[in-house]
Design a protein around this motif. Structure first.
Motif, mmCIF file in Angstrom:
data_model
loop_
_atom_site.group_PDB
_atom_site.id
_atom_site.type_symbol
_atom_site.label_atom_id
_atom_site.label_comp_id
_atom_site.label_asym_id
_atom_site.label_seq_id
_atom_site.Cartn_x
_atom_site.Cartn_y
_atom_site.Cartn_z
ATOM 1 N N ILE A 157 0.838 -1.200 0.000
ATOM 2 C CA ILE A 157 0.000 0.000 0.000
ATOM 3 C C ILE A 157 0.877 1.256 0.000
ATOM 4 O O ILE A 157 0.631 2.204 -0.764
ATOM 5 C CB ILE A 157 -0.937 -0.011 1.227
ATOM 6 N N ALA A 158 1.897 1.259 0.860
ATOM 7 C CA ALA A 158 2.797 2.416 0.934
ATOM 8 C C ALA A 158 3.532 2.623 -0.386
ATOM 9 O O ALA A 158 3.656 3.752 -0.879
ATOM 10 C CB ALA A 158 3.795 2.219 2.077
ATOM 11 N N ARG A 159 4.015 1.534 -0.970
ATOM 12 C CA ARG A 159 4.750 1.640 -2.236
ATOM 13 C C ARG A 159 3.864 2.169 -3.360
ATOM 14 O O ARG A 159 4.284 3.029 -4.143
ATOM 15 C CB ARG A 159 5.307 0.269 -2.626
ATOM 16 N N GLU A 160 2.635 1.662 -3.437
ATOM 17 C CA GLU A 160 1.717 2.122 -4.477
ATOM 18 C C GLU A 160 1.410 3.604 -4.312
ATOM 19 O O GLU A 160 1.298 4.342 -5.308
ATOM 20 C CB GLU A 160 0.420 1.305 -4.428
ATOM 21 N N ALA A 161 1.248 4.046 -3.073
ATOM 22 C CA ALA A 161 0.949 5.454 -2.830
ATOM 23 C C ALA A 161 2.128 6.340 -3.218
ATOM 24 O O ALA A 161 1.959 7.363 -3.900
ATOM 25 C CB ALA A 161 0.581 5.660 -1.360
ATOM 26 N N LEU A 162 3.321 5.964 -2.790
ATOM 27 C CA LEU A 162 4.506 6.752 -3.141
ATOM 28 C C LEU A 162 4.714 6.780 -4.654
ATOM 29 O O LEU A 162 5.023 7.828 -5.233
ATOM 30 C CB LEU A 162 5.743 6.165 -2.462
ATOM 31 N N LYS A 163 4.561 5.644 -5.285
ATOM 32 C CA LYS A 163 4.750 5.560 -6.735
ATOM 33 C C LYS A 163 3.770 6.488 -7.453
ATOM 34 O O LYS A 163 4.157 7.222 -8.383
ATOM 35 C CB LYS A 163 4.548 4.114 -7.203
ATOM 36 N N THR A 164 2.523 6.488 -7.003
ATOM 37 C CA THR A 164 1.503 7.312 -7.648
ATOM 38 C C THR A 164 1.818 8.796 -7.500
ATOM 39 O O THR A 164 1.739 9.564 -8.474
ATOM 40 C CB THR A 164 0.121 7.011 -7.043
ATOM 41 N N ILE A 165 2.184 9.207 -6.293
ATOM 42 C CA ILE A 165 2.481 10.623 -6.053
ATOM 43 C C ILE A 165 3.723 11.056 -6.824
ATOM 44 O O ILE A 165 3.745 12.128 -7.453
ATOM 45 C CB ILE A 165 2.657 10.893 -4.547
ATOM 46 N N LEU A 166 4.763 10.257 -6.815
ATOM 47 C CA LEU A 166 6.006 10.637 -7.499
ATOM 48 C C LEU A 166 5.826 10.672 -9.013
ATOM 49 O O LEU A 166 6.417 11.526 -9.696
ATOM 50 C CB LEU A 166 7.122 9.665 -7.106
ATOM 51 N N ARG A 167 5.016 9.773 -9.555
ATOM 52 C CA ARG A 167 4.753 9.806 -10.991
ATOM 53 C C ARG A 167 3.955 11.065 -11.362
ATOM 54 O O ARG A 167 4.197 11.668 -12.408
ATOM 55 C CB ARG A 167 4.004 8.547 -11.433
ATOM 56 N N LYS A 168 3.010 11.435 -10.494
ATOM 57 C CA LYS A 168 2.255 12.664 -10.732
ATOM 58 C C LYS A 168 3.186 13.871 -10.697
ATOM 59 O O LYS A 168 3.052 14.803 -11.519
ATOM 60 C CB LYS A 168 1.163 12.810 -9.679
ATOM 61 N N GLU A 169 4.143 13.856 -9.785
ATOM 62 C CA GLU A 169 5.117 14.943 -9.703
ATOM 63 C C GLU A 169 5.962 15.023 -10.972
ATOM 64 O O GLU A 169 6.319 16.121 -11.424
ATOM 65 C CB GLU A 169 6.025 14.741 -8.489
ATOM 66 N N GLU A 170 6.283 13.889 -11.554
ATOM 67 C CA GLU A 170 7.075 13.885 -12.780
ATOM 68 C C GLU A 170 6.300 14.485 -13.945
ATOM 69 O O GLU A 170 6.876 15.161 -14.807
ATOM 70 C CB GLU A 170 7.514 12.452 -13.107
ATOM 71 N N GLU A 171 4.997 14.252 -13.969
ATOM 72 C CA GLU A 171 4.155 14.787 -15.041
ATOM 73 C C GLU A 171 3.844 16.269 -14.831
ATOM 74 O O GLU A 171 3.902 17.066 -15.773
ATOM 75 C CB GLU A 171 2.834 14.006 -15.109
ATOM 76 N N SER A 172 3.507 16.607 -13.559
ATOM 77 C CA SER A 172 3.064 17.972 -13.241
ATOM 78 C C SER A 172 3.657 18.371 -11.890
ATOM 79 O O SER A 172 3.016 18.168 -10.850
ATOM 80 C CB SER A 172 1.534 18.045 -13.179
ATOM 81 N N PRO A 173 4.878 18.878 -11.877
ATOM 82 C CA PRO A 173 5.536 19.208 -10.615
ATOM 83 C C PRO A 173 4.664 20.070 -9.694
ATOM 84 O O PRO A 173 4.071 21.057 -10.134
ATOM 85 C CB PRO A 173 6.784 19.975 -11.070
ATOM 86 N N GLY A 174 4.583 19.620 -8.436
ATOM 87 C CA GLY A 174 3.802 20.339 -7.439
ATOM 88 C C GLY A 174 2.400 19.814 -7.247
ATOM 89 O O GLY A 174 1.784 20.035 -6.194
ATOM 90 N N GLU A 175 1.868 19.089 -8.235
ATOM 91 C CA GLU A 175 0.484 18.630 -8.138
ATOM 92 C C GLU A 175 0.332 17.362 -7.290
ATOM 93 O O GLU A 175 -0.684 17.176 -6.625
ATOM 94 C CB GLU A 175 -0.108 18.399 -9.530
ATOM 95 N N GLY A 176 1.331 16.482 -7.328
ATOM 96 C CA GLY A 176 1.230 15.246 -6.546
ATOM 97 C C GLY A 176 1.215 15.505 -5.058
ATOM 98 O O GLY A 176 0.332 15.044 -4.330
#
Length: 302
Positions: A157-176
């Motif tokens: 669960i923790a890994r999936e959450a971190l992965k999702t937020i960091l990928r969002k940051e890569e696409e749109s910095p600041g949004e994740g």
């Protein structure tokens, strides 16, 4: 008064319970996580120190005459089992036949079912599906560790959450990090800078990473849709374990246990919905350490 000591050692903490010969709990406490992965001298020394620290706390309450320990990562009839049993016997000054050690799931199963009665799915730092036959034969599914799987676990669960937020940051910095889930993770991590995140993840153990699942739970309770999705998928992953065992041994009552399965009601809801067989579903929390202690009390009479 004859006392029995029960130990439930998981990836996040080690819980101990001391009971009298009538099975009443007279003392309880927690210690550092203890693992059965005694594959190096350093691991053995760490295990010794954890048991020594635990013994100091236990012996202030009374000396047990028997010990039953369920330890994560331990496999029966292996050198690690013999080493662990010897450590407990030495430190608590007991004869080896007054110490029984097994994998933590052995004890957890007996907290819920008689031999051969049901299927246990456990989700803590890791995850596993477990069946203990009436001949004491074990059938396991999952439980292969976070490097391979552990689907639906706190670590997952923790890994999936971190992965999702960091990928969002890569696409749109600041949004994740600006999402509800991102803010809860930021608080738990101590910051959002990659050096902070990297230090938390790679400078700790799987239990520390798994603790981030609580931040996902908090975000889900604040109606964060990403957190809710991850927790729903966790329930589906755990149901897969139950379904795998059902396919192999036939329908049995199913118990869903462990702290990560209690993070949010959506986990159990998704689990129940995905079960392939209409069987009795048990979600009651039981104390595996207390079960172990009551079993240990019977060693006093052996």
């Amino acid at each position: 008064m004859a006392l029995g000591l029960g130990i439930d050692a998981g990836g996040t903490a080690t819980r101990w319970r001391l009971v009298d010969d009538e099975g009443r709990c007279v003392a309880r406490g927690n210690a550092e996580p203890l693992t059965g992965h005694l594959f190096s001298a350093a691991a053995e020394e760490r295990a010794r120190q954890i048991i020594l620290d635990m013994a100091q706390a236990v012996l202030r309450e009374g000396k047990p005459l028997g010990i039953v320990a369920g330890i994560t990562g331990l496999t029966r009839d292996t050198p690690s089992e013999a080493k662990m049993r010897a450590l407990f016997a030495e430190i608590f000054e007991l004869a080896p036949d007054k110490v029984f050690v097994a994998e933590d799931m052995w004890i957890a199963y007996l907290s819920y079912f008689a031999l051969g009665e049901g299927i246990l799915v456990y989700s803590g730092t890791g995850s596993i599906g477990y069946y203990l036959s009436d001949a004491k034969e074990v059938i396991r599914v999952g439980g292969r560790g976070n490097l391979i799987d552990d689907g639906g676990s706190g670590f997952w669960i923790a890994r999936e959450a971190l992965k999702t937020i960091l990928r969002k940051e890569e696409e749109s910095p600041g949004e994740g990090w600006a999402t509800t889930l991102g803010r809860h993770l930021e608080k738990a991590l101590g910051g959002t800078d990659w050096n902070v995140v990297r230090s938390f993840v790679y400078g700790g153990d799987r239990g520390k990473i798994g603790s981030l699942a609580r931040a996902v739970s908090e975000a889900a309770r604040a109606d964060d849709q990403t957190a809710l999705r991850i927790l729903q998928e966790a329930g589906e992953e755990l149901a897969r374990l139950a379904n795998s065992l059902t396919k192999r041994i036939g329908p049995r009552p199913v118990a869903l246990a462990g702290g990560s399965s209690r993070l949010h009601p959506i986990v159990a809801e998704a689990f129940r919905r995905d079960l392939v067989a209409p069987v009795e579903f048990i979600t009651t929390d039981l104390d595996a350490g207390l079960t172990a202690a009551r079993l240990a009390a019977t060693l006093n009479r052996a």
